[in-house]
Design a protein around this motif. Structure first.
Motif, PDB file in Angstrom:
ATOM      1  N   ASP A  20       0.826  -1.209   0.000  1.00 15.23           N
ATOM      2  CA  ASP A  20       0.000   0.000   0.000  1.00 15.23           C
ATOM      3  C   ASP A  20       0.861   1.261   0.000  1.00 15.23           C
ATOM      4  N   GLU A  21       1.921   1.262   0.795  1.00 17.94           N
ATOM      5  CA  GLU A  21       2.761   2.451   0.931  1.00 17.94           C
ATOM      6  C   GLU A  21       3.860   2.547  -0.130  1.00 17.94           C
ATOM      7  N   ALA A  37      13.668  -4.032  10.872  1.00 17.46           N
ATOM      8  CA  ALA A  37      12.801  -5.150  11.263  1.00 17.46           C
ATOM      9  C   ALA A  37      11.807  -5.480  10.161  1.00 17.46           C
ATOM     10  N   LEU A  38      11.249  -4.456   9.513  1.00 20.55           N
ATOM     11  CA  LEU A  38      10.311  -4.696   8.417  1.00 20.55           C
ATOM     12  C   LEU A  38      11.026  -5.356   7.244  1.00 20.55           C
ATOM     13  N   SER A  39      12.211  -4.860   6.905  1.00 23.31           N
ATOM     14  CA  SER A  39      12.973  -5.455   5.797  1.00 23.31           C
ATOM     15  C   SER A  39      13.283  -6.917   6.058  1.00 23.31           C
ATOM     16  N   GLN A  40      13.649  -7.238   7.308  1.00 20.32           N
ATOM     17  CA  GLN A  40      13.958  -8.615   7.655  1.00 20.32           C
ATOM     18  C   GLN A  40      12.731  -9.514   7.498  1.00 20.32           C
ATOM     19  N   GLN A  41      11.571  -9.032   7.934  1.00 18.73           N
ATOM     20  CA  GLN A  41      10.347  -9.820   7.815  1.00 18.73           C
ATOM     21  C   GLN A  41       9.978 -10.049   6.352  1.00 18.73           C
ATOM     22  N   ILE A  42      10.148  -9.025   5.524  1.00 15.59           N
ATOM     23  CA  ILE A  42       9.818  -9.175   4.103  1.00 15.59           C
ATOM     24  C   ILE A  42      10.778 -10.152   3.439  1.00 15.59           C
ATOM     25  N   GLY A  50       9.813 -18.365  -1.854  1.00  9.80           N
ATOM     26  CA  GLY A  50      10.719 -18.688  -2.946  1.00  9.80           C
ATOM     27  C   GLY A  50      10.626 -17.741  -4.122  1.00  9.80           C
ATOM     28  N   VAL A  51      10.080 -16.530  -3.900  1.00  8.99           N
ATOM     29  CA  VAL A  51       9.975 -15.533  -4.963  1.00  8.99           C
ATOM     30  C   VAL A  51      10.332 -14.167  -4.408  1.00  8.99           C
ATOM     31  N   GLN A  52      10.767 -13.283  -5.304  1.00 12.01           N
ATOM     32  CA  GLN A  52      11.004 -11.900  -4.911  1.00 12.01           C
ATOM     33  C   GLN A  52       9.700 -11.131  -5.044  1.00 12.01           C
ATOM     34  N   LEU A  53       9.304 -10.438  -3.980  1.00 12.52           N
ATOM     35  CA  LEU A  53       8.022  -9.734  -3.966  1.00 12.52           C
ATOM     36  C   LEU A  53       8.160  -8.260  -4.308  1.00 12.52           C
ATOM     37  N   PHE A  54       9.317  -7.674  -4.012  1.00  9.91           N
ATOM     38  CA  PHE A  54       9.528  -6.249  -4.235  1.00  9.91           C
ATOM     39  C   PHE A  54      10.848  -6.000  -4.938  1.00  9.91           C
ATOM     40  N   SER A  58      17.513   2.581  -4.273  1.00 13.03           N
ATOM     41  CA  SER A  58      17.684   3.715  -3.364  1.00 13.03           C
ATOM     42  C   SER A  58      16.586   4.761  -3.558  1.00 13.03           C
ATOM     43  N   ARG A  59      15.891   4.697  -4.702  1.00 11.84           N
ATOM     44  CA  ARG A  59      14.880   5.708  -5.006  1.00 11.84           C
ATOM     45  C   ARG A  59      13.444   5.223  -4.806  1.00 11.84           C
ATOM     46  N   ARG A  60      13.211   3.944  -5.040  1.00 14.10           N
ATOM     47  CA  ARG A  60      11.817   3.513  -5.035  1.00 14.10           C
ATOM     48  C   ARG A  60      11.688   2.046  -4.667  1.00 14.10           C
ATOM     49  N   VAL A  61      10.466   1.688  -4.292  1.00 12.55           N
ATOM     50  CA  VAL A  61      10.103   0.298  -4.017  1.00 12.55           C
ATOM     51  C   VAL A  61       8.921  -0.034  -4.907  1.00 12.55           C
ATOM     52  N   GLU A  62       9.007  -1.120  -5.651  1.00 12.16           N
ATOM     53  CA  GLU A  62       7.929  -1.528  -6.552  1.00 12.16           C
ATOM     54  C   GLU A  62       7.622  -3.005  -6.363  1.00 12.16           C
ATOM     55  N   LEU A  63       6.360  -3.365  -6.517  1.00 15.73           N
ATOM     56  CA  LEU A  63       5.976  -4.772  -6.492  1.00 15.73           C
ATOM     57  C   LEU A  63       6.455  -5.474  -7.758  1.00 15.73           C
ATOM     58  N   THR A  64       6.968  -6.679  -7.603  1.00 20.48           N
ATOM     59  CA  THR A  64       7.260  -7.515  -8.762  1.00 20.48           C
ATOM     60  C   THR A  64       5.950  -8.114  -9.274  1.00 20.48           C
TER      61      THR A  64
END
Length: 334
Positions: A20-21, A37-42, A50-54, A58-64
């Protein structure tokens, strides 16, 4: 899946919040976590699946594409868990009763009616009662337990908890006899010589300061009238007869059109947020957990702004367009 364990419900909630964010810092703040802590959980969730979700940079975060495909299933799991908890609560309580306090103008807001409709949808046996209250009655009745929660504009006092629903601009209302009345918009420094209509002292300091924009951006002092207003109608009357000003939600212009008042956008005043509030001491009650669940679901679905006759764009759509650089000219950031 690579890992031997299934994803936890908590990890799926973290996934939905970050989706969402699309910003680790903002998501961590909402979740009351640190960014590491959030990064570790993700990362743990990605390992289990077994997949990359994001995609991170350094500039952005996007869903795969895999992350995007997983979202509907994650929502189903979280909603099913909430349904399970609500079923247990209903069986424990026997019957559900919730009494809401709200001001007269909140009764016609699209966000209020959407929230009540979703509550009835999620909890068909819920007994909902409505009490129309003013600014002071709302606080007193929450303290006494005469109402369970209230639809309010934030901020609220420190002894209350709140969940946001929608965001809208604030405007300033001035008398038609005011020299600024013919303007299309104003800036805050142009209002420095105007008195702000005073609210009743029983209204929390946080609310009184917010609605007076006190302190001002330039550090100038704010002068108040001697009024002790408890209702919106009285607030507007003070503006029209005493040449004071008041900052109000933009929807007020639609709800209270008056021939002797002008509502002007203020270019450099932050927006206001409408939501639900309840006593912090009641947070562990099952009924309050129902409300928190409803607020989270409603924000995911999209909460309309404005009134029932002229609902605006759902908030999640506005946020998504902002992220994608598709803001329309002049639209506020949310």
């Amino acid at each position: 899946m690579v890992g031997d364990e299934d994803p936890t419900a908590r990890q799926l909630r973290l996934l939905l919040t970050l989706a969402d964010e699309l910003h680790f810092g903002h998501a961590a703040t909402r979740l009351h976590l640190t960014q590491p802590a959030l990064s570790q959980q993700i990362r743990s969730l990605e390992h289990r699946l077994g997949v990359q979700l994001f995609e991170r940079s350094s500039r952005r975060v996007e869903l795969t594409p895999e992350g995007q495909a997983l979202l509907p299933f994650a929502r189903k799991v979280i909603d099913a868990m909430a349904d399970l908890r609500n079923t247990v609560r209903r069986s424990t309580l026997g019957s559900d009763n919730l009494t809401f306090g709200l001001s007269e103008n909140a009764t016609v807001l699209a966000a209020t009616n959407s929230a009540l409709s979703m509550l009835r949808e999620l909890h068909p046996t819920l007994n909902i009662s409505i009490r129309v209250v003013d600014f002071v009655e709302r606080t007193i009745m929450l303290e006494k337990g005469e109402i369970d929660a209230a639809f309010v504009y934030l901020p609220v006092s420190d002894d209350l908890c709140a969940q946001p629903l929608t965001t809208e601009p604030r405007v300033v209302c001035v008398s038609t006899s005011d020299p600024l009345a013919d303007r299309h918009s104003v800036r805050l420094h142009e209002l420095a010589s105007h008195q702000v209509v005073g609210l009743a002292p029983e209204v929390s300091q946080a609310e009184r300061s917010f609605w007076a924009v006190d302190p001002r951006l330039d550090g100038s002092a704010v002068s108040y009238t001697t009024h002790q207003v408890t209702k919106c109608e009285a607030l507007l009357s003070a503006v029209s007869f005493d040449r004071a000003i008041a900052f109000v939600p933009a929807v007020t212009a639609e709800l209270y059109p008056r021939p002797n008042i002008r509502y002007l956008p203020v270019q450099d005043v932050p927006p206001c947020t409408f939501g639900l509030a309840w006593p912090a001491s009641a947070r562990e009650k099952p009924q309050i957990a129902m409300l928190e669940d409803m607020c989270h679901r409603l924000r995911r679905r999209g909460v309309p702004t404005g009134t029932m006759q002229s609902p605006g764009v759902p908030q999640h759509a506005v946020r998504r367009n902002v992220r994608r650089g598709q803001r329309t000219a002049g639209s506020p950031r949310v």
